[in-house]
Design a protein around this motif. Structure first.
Motif, mmCIF file in Angstrom:
data_model
loop_
_atom_site.group_PDB
_atom_site.id
_atom_site.type_symbol
_atom_site.label_atom_id
_atom_site.label_comp_id
_atom_site.label_asym_id
_atom_site.label_seq_id
_atom_site.Cartn_x
_atom_site.Cartn_y
_atom_site.Cartn_z
ATOM 1 N N GLY A 227 35.945 -88.668 7.267
ATOM 2 C CA GLY A 227 37.101 -89.372 6.732
ATOM 3 C C GLY A 227 36.767 -90.266 5.560
ATOM 4 N N GLY A 228 35.538 -90.805 5.539
ATOM 5 C CA GLY A 228 35.144 -91.655 4.418
ATOM 6 C C GLY A 228 35.102 -90.902 3.106
ATOM 7 N N ILE A 229 34.873 -89.592 3.150
ATOM 8 C CA ILE A 229 34.823 -88.787 1.925
ATOM 9 C C ILE A 229 36.172 -88.800 1.235
ATOM 10 C CG2 ILE A 229 34.566 -86.443 1.038
ATOM 11 C CD1 ILE A 229 32.455 -85.953 3.157
ATOM 12 N N VAL A 230 37.224 -88.420 1.969
ATOM 13 C CA VAL A 230 38.551 -88.321 1.358
ATOM 14 C C VAL A 230 39.135 -89.697 1.063
ATOM 15 C CG1 VAL A 230 39.210 -86.020 2.099
ATOM 16 C CG2 VAL A 230 39.350 -87.888 3.732
ATOM 17 N N LEU A 231 38.833 -90.688 1.901
ATOM 18 C CA LEU A 231 39.329 -92.031 1.630
ATOM 19 C C LEU A 231 38.685 -92.597 0.371
ATOM 20 C CD1 LEU A 231 41.179 -94.275 2.621
ATOM 21 C CD2 LEU A 231 39.261 -95.173 3.967
ATOM 22 N N CYS A 232 37.405 -92.336 0.179
ATOM 23 C CA CYS A 232 36.718 -92.756 -1.042
ATOM 24 C C CYS A 232 37.369 -92.132 -2.273
ATOM 25 C CB CYS A 232 35.241 -92.378 -0.966
ATOM 26 S SG CYS A 232 34.353 -92.465 -2.535
ATOM 27 N N LEU A 233 37.620 -90.826 -2.229
ATOM 28 C CA LEU A 233 38.243 -90.149 -3.369
ATOM 29 C C LEU A 233 39.641 -90.692 -3.635
ATOM 30 C CD1 LEU A 233 37.146 -86.467 -2.617
ATOM 31 C CD2 LEU A 233 36.150 -88.045 -4.285
ATOM 32 N N ALA A 234 40.391 -91.004 -2.572
ATOM 33 C CA ALA A 234 41.732 -91.559 -2.748
ATOM 34 C C ALA A 234 41.668 -92.924 -3.422
ATOM 35 C CB ALA A 234 42.427 -91.665 -1.386
ATOM 36 N N MET A 235 40.754 -93.768 -2.993
ATOM 37 C CA MET A 235 40.621 -95.103 -3.580
ATOM 38 C C MET A 235 40.163 -95.040 -5.031
ATOM 39 S SD MET A 235 38.966 -97.337 -0.480
ATOM 40 C CE MET A 235 40.002 -98.009 0.820
ATOM 41 N N LEU A 236 39.230 -94.151 -5.319
ATOM 42 C CA LEU A 236 38.761 -94.019 -6.696
ATOM 43 C C LEU A 236 39.887 -93.522 -7.604
ATOM 44 C CD1 LEU A 236 35.189 -92.508 -6.208
ATOM 45 C CD2 LEU A 236 35.772 -94.817 -6.954
ATOM 46 N N ALA A 237 40.667 -92.553 -7.118
ATOM 47 C CA ALA A 237 41.788 -92.059 -7.916
ATOM 48 C C ALA A 237 42.818 -93.162 -8.141
ATOM 49 C CB ALA A 237 42.433 -90.861 -7.223
ATOM 50 N N ARG A 238 43.093 -93.944 -7.126
ATOM 51 C CA ARG A 238 44.053 -95.043 -7.260
ATOM 52 C C ARG A 238 43.511 -96.120 -8.205
ATOM 53 N NH1 ARG A 238 48.529 -96.666 -4.595
ATOM 54 N NH2 ARG A 238 49.029 -98.891 -4.526
ATOM 55 N N GLY A 239 42.244 -96.421 -8.059
ATOM 56 C CA GLY A 239 41.648 -97.434 -8.928
ATOM 57 C C GLY A 239 41.668 -97.049 -10.388
ATOM 58 N N HIS A 240 41.599 -95.755 -10.673
ATOM 59 C CA HIS A 240 41.592 -95.286 -12.063
ATOM 60 C C HIS A 240 42.982 -94.859 -12.536
ATOM 61 C CE1 HIS A 240 37.325 -95.099 -11.058
ATOM 62 N NE2 HIS A 240 37.088 -95.120 -12.343
ATOM 63 N N GLY A 241 44.008 -95.063 -11.701
ATOM 64 C CA GLY A 241 45.358 -94.726 -12.111
ATOM 65 C C GLY A 241 45.566 -93.245 -12.345
ATOM 66 N N TYR A 242 44.912 -92.410 -11.540
ATOM 67 C CA TYR A 242 44.967 -90.967 -11.773
ATOM 68 C C TYR A 242 45.691 -90.264 -10.636
ATOM 69 C CZ TYR A 242 43.720 -86.133 -12.547
ATOM 70 O OH TYR A 242 43.795 -84.785 -12.757
ATOM 71 N N SER A 243 46.497 -89.279 -11.001
ATOM 72 C CA SER A 243 47.124 -88.399 -10.022
ATOM 73 C C SER A 243 47.332 -87.038 -10.661
ATOM 74 C CB SER A 243 48.466 -88.968 -9.544
ATOM 75 O OG SER A 243 49.438 -88.879 -10.570
ATOM 76 N N PHE A 244 47.486 -86.016 -9.818
ATOM 77 C CA PHE A 244 47.805 -84.681 -10.324
ATOM 78 C C PHE A 244 49.189 -84.668 -10.974
ATOM 79 C CE2 PHE A 244 44.980 -81.854 -7.385
ATOM 80 C CZ PHE A 244 43.875 -82.287 -8.089
ATOM 81 N N ARG A 245 50.127 -85.351 -10.359
ATOM 82 C CA ARG A 245 51.516 -85.280 -10.799
ATOM 83 C C ARG A 245 51.725 -85.968 -12.146
ATOM 84 N NH1 ARG A 245 56.677 -84.605 -8.071
ATOM 85 N NH2 ARG A 245 55.567 -84.283 -6.110
ATOM 86 N N HIS A 246 51.048 -87.107 -12.371
ATOM 87 C CA HIS A 246 51.304 -87.898 -13.570
ATOM 88 C C HIS A 246 50.103 -88.014 -14.504
ATOM 89 C CE1 HIS A 246 55.101 -89.094 -11.762
ATOM 90 N NE2 HIS A 246 54.455 -89.489 -10.673
#
Length: 641
Positions: A227-246
């Motif tokens: 679970g730490g793998i996907v949670l880490c990726l989610a936090m990094l994406a949020r921290g960098h303001g990145y998403s697939f949609r936008h």
């Protein structure tokens, strides 16, 4: 022009107002006390005859009301509801793990008891001798024995609570359930950050946490703890303001979230390198590609580079350094083990034995309720009598169908779908190990990537295949959710009908249904009372891989130093002494024990596994200079050094 006056500005009964300037100089001002309203003489309302009809002033909420309101909003926030749902689903899907957590353990009484000892030892060592944590109480007199397998060191806070085998079992069962909950929540958070609708994110979480292949790994907590793998990726994406949609939105960057993501990644590495090492290489690859893309855009003006920010750069630098430092500190004892035992490195022949064929992705383990029985012939045909624990890699036919639909109809852009599909192919190929393209791809990693040769079970890379397929499925479900929202935009209120909303969650139920398990939860053998009389270093007989894993759990009450030990790696010295102990007590076995400082030998009358040496329970040991002490559940020989 004079300013207009309001009703409240006029004196009562049109009487002229008296001011201080109008009062004669020799006239004393009225007593202030006479003008002060009291309970006996209420305030005169005649100054404003309509004032009593005015609404009462709204009182600002007090501190308690503000706290209660904030707590209520927090409890019904999406992330709170997602966390609660993850916990409830985990408790239900792993039941009866929490029914008798002090006495039972998931799957079997072997590897899980070893891992229960690992968490207990970490907590014990941190509070007693942190610098000696890698020299555990097992495998005496070997050094760095805690690094003979993945350590679960990151769970050491749990090991600080309670002592003894009962506490070790309780914390193991709780962490076992929480590992599934974190996997669901982390994948859900990642899908949501990338732009998935709630039903799509729930499908991604369910697929990642409860794919049928996970139940065959139920005895390997270090594999389940992803679970730490996907949670880490989610936090990094949020921290960098990145998403697939936008895409990248710099105005939404949050350095604190990026730093938190790196810290979660560091914690994930501390659980072990079995799945942590590939994760580290994935993070390194993402970082390198991101830097190249940003620098290229700035140097060659392919596109106007968007601002990154010094704070975010600092958070990434600090977090990356912490991540790297944890990885290096964790790797040092493993390199020490390789220096002392060069044969500990996994051979390519061993990797080949654990490499699954492609049909493994369509074969469920026997613990799966839906497909377990139906695939029994396939398992026997493919893997023979030796079982299929590392080769049954079914992710789920429901999520396979949703992922296939997501390639055609999805909320993700076409190139994002192509990248996810490429991720599925690459990760599945690596999970096949030497069975993919004759092993040519896997052997390149085996020969050139540091640490890769220590991974004996390539099938565990299916974690990444599961993630990519789950995200493809989330894209398809989100596209249907978007379409449903468009069709109901004219409704009042403008939201989908309740029946349609509930229908969007049917795929989640299908994915979870394929992940329902029927594992065993055996009762763990009780600690022999005779162990309380060992002073150590000690030898407990019989000694073998399976019985020693139980012995390690029993040793959590005091952590007596002992020769016994079970792990993913067995040093040759351990094999040699076990061979000698088959004839205990004799001259060779006793001399060997004395040479390594052993003081006590406990012979169990009722071992978990293995046969007691033929003469051990009847010999008195006097001819070898030993004294014998009898107990109900065993015999202790004191070597009298």
């Amino acid at each position: 022009m004079t300013e207009p006056t309001t009703m409240s500005d006029q004196p009562a009964d049109d009487a002229p107002a008296t001011t201080a300037s109008d009062r004669p100089a020799d006239e004393k001002p009225d007593d202030p006390a006479k003008d002060t309203p009291t309970e006996a003489s209420p305030k005169d309302d005649t100054a404003d005859p309509f004032g009593k009809f005015a609404p009462e002033a709204v009182r600002p909420p007090g501190r308690l009301r503000r706290m209660a309101g904030g707590l209520g909003r927090a409890l019904i926030h999406e992330w709170s509801l997602a966390a609660f749902s993850a916990l409830v689903i985990a408790a239900a899907m792993t039941w009866p793990a929490l029914e008798y957590p002090l006495y039972t353990i998931p799957k079997d009484i072997w590897d899980p008891t070893l891992q229960a000892w690992q968490m207990a030892w970490a907590g014990h060592a941190v509070t007693t001798n942190p610098l000696g944590i890698w020299d555990s109480n097992s495998f005496h007199p070997e050094a760095y024995s805690y690094a003979f397998s993945d350590t679960l060191l990151g769970y050491f806070p749990a090991g600080l609570i309670g002592t003894g085998p009962g506490a070790a079992l309780l914390r193991y069962n709780i962490v076992f359930v929480l590992a599934f909950a974190l996997a669901f929540f982390g994948a859900y958070a990642l899908a949501r950050q990338l732009g998935s609708r709630i039903p799509g994110a729930a499908v991604a979480g369910a697929a990642f946490a409860y794919a049928p292949w996970r139940w065959e790994q139920a005895g390997h907590l270090h594999v389940l703890s992803s679970g730490g793998i996907v949670l880490c990726l989610a936090m990094l994406a949020r921290g960098h303001g990145y998403s697939f949609r936008h895409g990248y939105r710099p105005e939404l960057r949050r350095p604190s979230w990026a730093l938190a993501g790196w810290l979660v990644g560091a914690w994930q590495i501390s659980l072990g390198f079995g799945i942590g090492l590939p994760f580290a290489y994935v993070l390194a690859g993402i970082a390198v590609v991101s830097v190249i893309a940003y620098v290229s855009a700035r140097l060659f003006f392919w596109s106007e580079p968007k601002p990154f920010g010094w704070k975010l750069l600092g958070a990434d630098t600090l977090g990356g350094l912490v991540f790297a430092a944890v990885g290096v500190l964790m790797a040092i004892p493993y390199f020490k083990v390789l220096d002392l035992h060069p044969y500990a490195e996994r051979s390519i022949e061993e990797v080949n034995w654990y490499s699954p064929p492609i049909i493994g992705f369509f074969t469920a383990p026997e613990t799966d309720v839906v497909w377990g029985d139906a695939h029994s012939v396939a398992r026997q045909t493919m893997f023979g009598q030796w079982g299929s624990g590392e080769k049954t890699l079914l992710i789920g036919f429901a999520v396979y169908g949703l992922a296939a639909a997501g390639l055609i109809y999805s909320t993700w852009r076409w190139w994002q779908r192509v990248l996810l599909a490429l991720g599925v192919v690459v990760s599945a190929g690596l999970a096949m190990g030497t069975q993919f393209l004759g092993g040519k791809v896997y052997e390149v990693l085996y020969d050139h990537l540091p640490g890769w040769s220590a991974i004996r079970t390539p099938g565990r890379l299916v974690i990444w295949t599961t993630l990519f397929i789950g995200l493809l499925a989330a894209g398809a479900i989100s596209a249907f959710a978007d379409r449903a929202r468009d069709l109901t935009r004219e409704r009042v209120p403008a939201r989908p009908h309740v029946a349609l909303t509930l229908a969007m969650f049917l795929p989640v139920l299908l994915v979870l249904a394929e992940g329902v398990q029927r594992m065993d939860f055996p009762t763990v053998p009780q600690r022999p009372a005779a162990m309380a009389n060992l002073t150590g270093p000690a030898m407990i007989l019989p000694s073998n891989q399976l019985n020693d894993e139980n012995v390690m759990l029993w040793s959590t009450d005091g952590f007596v130093q002992m020769v016994n030990g079970g792990s993913g790696f067995t040093p040759r010295s351990q094999d040699e002494i076990r061979k000698l102990m088959e004839n205990f007590p004799d001259q060779a076995s006793v001399e060997k024990l004395r040479s390594i400082g052993v003081r006590d030998v406990l012979v169990l009358k009722h071992p978990s596994y293995g046969d007691v040496p033929p003469n051990a329970l009847t010999a008195d040991g006097q001819q070898f200079g030993m004294t014998r002490e009898d107990f109900d559940d065993g015999v202790i020989f004191h070597l009298n050094q």
